[in-house]
Design a protein around this motif. Structure first.
Motif, PDB file in Angstrom:
ATOM      1  N   MET A   1      84.865  57.364  55.163  1.00 16.74           N
ATOM      2  CA  MET A   1      83.651  58.009  54.759  1.00 16.74           C
ATOM      3  C   MET A   1      83.718  59.493  55.120  1.00 16.74           C
ATOM      4  N   ALA A   2      83.297  60.342  54.201  1.00 14.06           N
ATOM      5  CA  ALA A   2      83.323  61.777  54.423  1.00 14.06           C
ATOM      6  C   ALA A   2      82.245  62.183  55.429  1.00 14.06           C
ATOM      7  N   VAL A   3      82.562  63.189  56.215  1.00 14.16           N
ATOM      8  CA  VAL A   3      81.591  63.735  57.148  1.00 14.16           C
ATOM      9  C   VAL A   3      80.677  64.666  56.359  1.00 14.16           C
ATOM     10  N   THR A   4      79.388  64.434  56.458  1.00 18.81           N
ATOM     11  CA  THR A   4      78.404  65.267  55.768  1.00 18.81           C
ATOM     12  C   THR A   4      77.307  65.683  56.736  1.00 18.81           C
ATOM     13  N   ALA A   5      76.526  66.670  56.314  1.00 21.50           N
ATOM     14  CA  ALA A   5      75.387  67.100  57.129  1.00 21.50           C
ATOM     15  C   ALA A   5      74.449  65.926  57.364  1.00 21.50           C
TER      16      ALA A   5
END
Length: 76
Positions: A1-5
């Motif tokens: 999973m991508a790191v997002t705000a």
């Protein structure tokens, strides 16, 4: 999973907290700067900017002024 705000909860921080976090992140990037050597054109540009700053030391805008200007433009 991508790191997002959102995944980190950063989107829930107020503007001042997010700006402080950006400053903190940037400081950690600067600390690792030696791992990312500059190209010749980047070095020339940085040298040009340093020379310009040396020649015109009073031609600057403080971070507080920049931040205030951004807030005015954003209506905050």
């Amino acid at each position: 999973m991508a790191v997002t705000a959102r995944s980190l909860g950063i989107d829930k921080l107020d503007l001042n907290e997010r700006l402080a976090l950006v400053e903190e992140i940037w400081a950690t990037i600067c600390a690792d700067a030696r791992r990312f050597p500059l190209s010749q054109s980047q070095r020339i540009e940085l040298d040009r900017r340093v020379a310009d700053d040396d020649e015109f030391p009073d031609d600057v805008v403080s971070w507080d002024e920049v931040r205030a200007s951004i807030r005015v433009r954003l209506g905050r």
